[in-house]
Scaffold this motif. Structure first.
Motif, mmCIF file in Angstrom:
data_model
loop_
_atom_site.group_PDB
_atom_site.id
_atom_site.type_symbol
_atom_site.label_atom_id
_atom_site.label_comp_id
_atom_site.label_asym_id
_atom_site.label_seq_id
_atom_site.Cartn_x
_atom_site.Cartn_y
_atom_site.Cartn_z
ATOM 1 N N LEU A 33 45.150 35.840 47.012
ATOM 2 C CA LEU A 33 45.807 37.004 46.382
ATOM 3 C C LEU A 33 44.804 38.337 46.388
ATOM 4 O O LEU A 33 45.305 39.390 45.783
ATOM 5 N N GLY A 34 43.335 38.205 46.775
ATOM 6 C CA GLY A 34 42.700 39.111 46.828
ATOM 7 C C GLY A 34 42.402 39.583 45.377
ATOM 8 O O GLY A 34 42.141 40.882 45.044
ATOM 9 N N LEU A 35 42.117 38.811 44.478
ATOM 10 C CA LEU A 35 41.896 39.024 42.917
ATOM 11 C C LEU A 35 40.298 39.050 42.805
ATOM 12 O O LEU A 35 39.682 38.163 42.386
ATOM 13 N N THR A 36 39.915 40.114 43.321
ATOM 14 C CA THR A 36 38.262 40.056 43.529
ATOM 15 C C THR A 36 37.498 40.017 42.064
ATOM 16 O O THR A 36 36.145 40.094 42.281
ATOM 17 N N GLU A 37 38.345 40.601 41.179
ATOM 18 C CA GLU A 37 37.539 40.513 39.801
ATOM 19 C C GLU A 37 37.718 39.422 38.927
ATOM 20 O O GLU A 37 37.666 39.491 37.701
ATOM 21 N N THR A 38 38.304 38.324 39.500
ATOM 22 C CA THR A 38 38.719 37.053 38.759
ATOM 23 C C THR A 38 37.695 35.979 39.114
ATOM 24 O O THR A 38 37.411 35.780 40.495
ATOM 25 N N LEU A 64 29.078 37.790 32.121
ATOM 26 C CA LEU A 64 30.550 38.500 32.380
ATOM 27 C C LEU A 64 30.057 39.745 33.263
ATOM 28 O O LEU A 64 29.246 40.569 32.861
ATOM 29 N N ALA A 65 30.847 39.727 34.341
ATOM 30 C CA ALA A 65 30.570 40.772 35.090
ATOM 31 C C ALA A 65 30.787 42.149 34.284
ATOM 32 O O ALA A 65 31.873 42.228 33.591
ATOM 33 N N GLU A 66 30.273 43.287 34.947
ATOM 34 C CA GLU A 66 30.338 44.695 34.435
ATOM 35 C C GLU A 66 31.265 45.493 35.410
ATOM 36 O O GLU A 66 31.459 45.024 36.555
ATOM 37 N N PRO A 67 32.057 46.287 34.723
ATOM 38 C CA PRO A 67 32.093 46.665 33.506
ATOM 39 C C PRO A 67 32.680 45.218 32.541
ATOM 40 O O PRO A 67 33.632 44.712 33.179
ATOM 41 N N MET A 99 37.990 30.824 32.722
ATOM 42 C CA MET A 99 37.883 31.806 33.634
ATOM 43 C C MET A 99 37.863 33.205 33.180
ATOM 44 O O MET A 99 37.741 33.157 31.774
ATOM 45 N N THR A 100 37.151 33.917 33.984
ATOM 46 C CA THR A 100 37.148 35.413 33.605
ATOM 47 C C THR A 100 37.770 36.178 34.519
ATOM 48 O O THR A 100 38.115 35.950 35.553
#
Length: 374
Positions: free
Chosen positions: A216-221, A231-234, A268-269
């Protein structure tokens, strides 16, 4: 939710309650102060009994918008943004359910087969019989395995294995015979994590990443590895604390949670924008067969909950499908409708002393946003 009081309270309050790359409309745009007045008021009411801040991201197939109240970092002026990372808690369960149902679609798992067939000897003893508990029972929280305050045996490095979580959960006696009632329990989804690992031969986080997140291209998950508390920034900072009228005290717990304590039930984050995209893709049929999607969305005879999905009846008509999540520092909810409306919102405290009120305010804000896009 991922803690003792359980995400089942959302359901009670509501009164019932082949992968493709997802292409969404343009990202959220700025809104004038007069825009989305009803939803803005609802978000402010949610934040007023939540954490230092709250954010909401919503839209339909023509575009997206966002709102923020308070701050994502206590003591600073940092409005919560749709791309800010936070811990999603039990929204992880929907990802886990999708991973299981993709195995069902591939013919590797059967919903109505006993878990004993896949995990011999795991669900056994203390009144449990793995031959009587099916995969569907686990997905729908009708297994009879009760909710519990987790107290598993940690590994020497402070992480937790799925097996340890499951042993801890099963140390509590059954709440009812399988299939006769409903009780939300993290242990159900930790057993499902073990099922995924047994069938695929891969860590459950790798399966969810390769079969759900990446397509799904959920690159921030992310599904964090055990021991990775970053926890990734921001990032939206998470807090524990209390409110008494206008007074409050917050303790920053952003990096204190060991994600493997909840594993496939809540590790998950993600971000508001990624979560909205995920639920929209799911209800649009981009992840599962029609039969599996219908099974996810359909409550059971003894359960107001589907298979990893809650139902949110909307005051403007129709139903949204989504899930809530709560871990120390964060409370969130995301949902989507079959006609292309979606919402994701969060506050940066689990608001433990007034959780039912907070959940009510949260779902009211989500409903308002979804009805604005009707």
């Amino acid at each position: 939710m991922t803690r003792n009081r359980g995400k089942w309270r959302l359901t009670a309050l509501l009164g019932t309650v082949a992968a493709a790359t997802l292409i969404l409309p343009s990202s959220a745009h700025a809104t004038a102060a007069s825009d989305h007045a009803a939803t803005r008021a609802a978000l402010n009411a949610f934040q007023a009994i939540g954490g230092p801040g709250a954010g909401l991201y919503a839209g339909d197939r023509t575009g997206s918008w966002s709102l923020s109240a308070g701050t994502g970092t206590n003591g600073a002026n940092k409005p919560v943004q749709p791309g800010d990372h936070f811990r999603v808690g039990s929204q992880t369960k929907t990802f886990t359910a999708v991973a299981v149902l993709r195995l069902v679609d591939e013919g590797k798992v059967d919903l109505d087969t006993a878990i004993e067939r896949y995990l011999p000897g795991v669900v056994d003893g203390n009144g449990y019989d793995g031959n009587a508990i099916t995969v569907r029972h686990l997905l729908q929280h009708t297994s009879g395995i009760p909710t519990n305050t987790p107290n598993p045996q940690a590994e020497p490095d402070g992480t937790y294995t799925l097996a340890a979580l499951v042993r801890d959960g099963l140390s509590h006696a059954p709440a009812f015979p399988p299939g006769t009632s409903f009780q939300y329990s993290n242990t159900n989804y930790e057993i499902l994590g073990m099922l995924i690992e047994k069938v695929t031969g891969m860590p459950v986080g790798d399966v969810i990443t390769s079969r759900v997140i990446q397509p799904l291209g959920l690159t921030e998950t992310r599904y964090p590895k055990p021991g990775d508390r970053s926890l990734a920034e921001p990032a939206v900072h998470g807090y524990r604390g209390v409110r008494v009228g206008p007074f409050f005290h917050w303790t920053d717990v952003t990096a204190s949670l060991e994600p493997s304590l909840f594993h496939s039930a809540g590790a998950m984050t993600s971000t508001e924008s990624d979560l909205a995209a995920f639920y929209q893709a799911l209800v649009d049929g981009k992840l599962l067969s029609q039969a599996s999607l219908e099974a996810m969305e359909t409550p059971g005879a003894h359960a107001p909950y589907g298979l990893g999905l809650d139902r949110l009846p909307l005051p403007c008509g129709g139903v949204a499908f989504g899930h809530m999540g709560g871990v120390p520092g964060y409370l969130s909810f995301s949902a989507a409708t079959s006609d292309g409306r979606r919402v994701s919102l969060m506050t940066n405290s689990e608001v433990s002393l007034n959780s039912e009120a907070a959940i009510g305010k949260m779902t009211a804000a989500a409903s308002s946003a979804l009805c604005e896009n009707r």
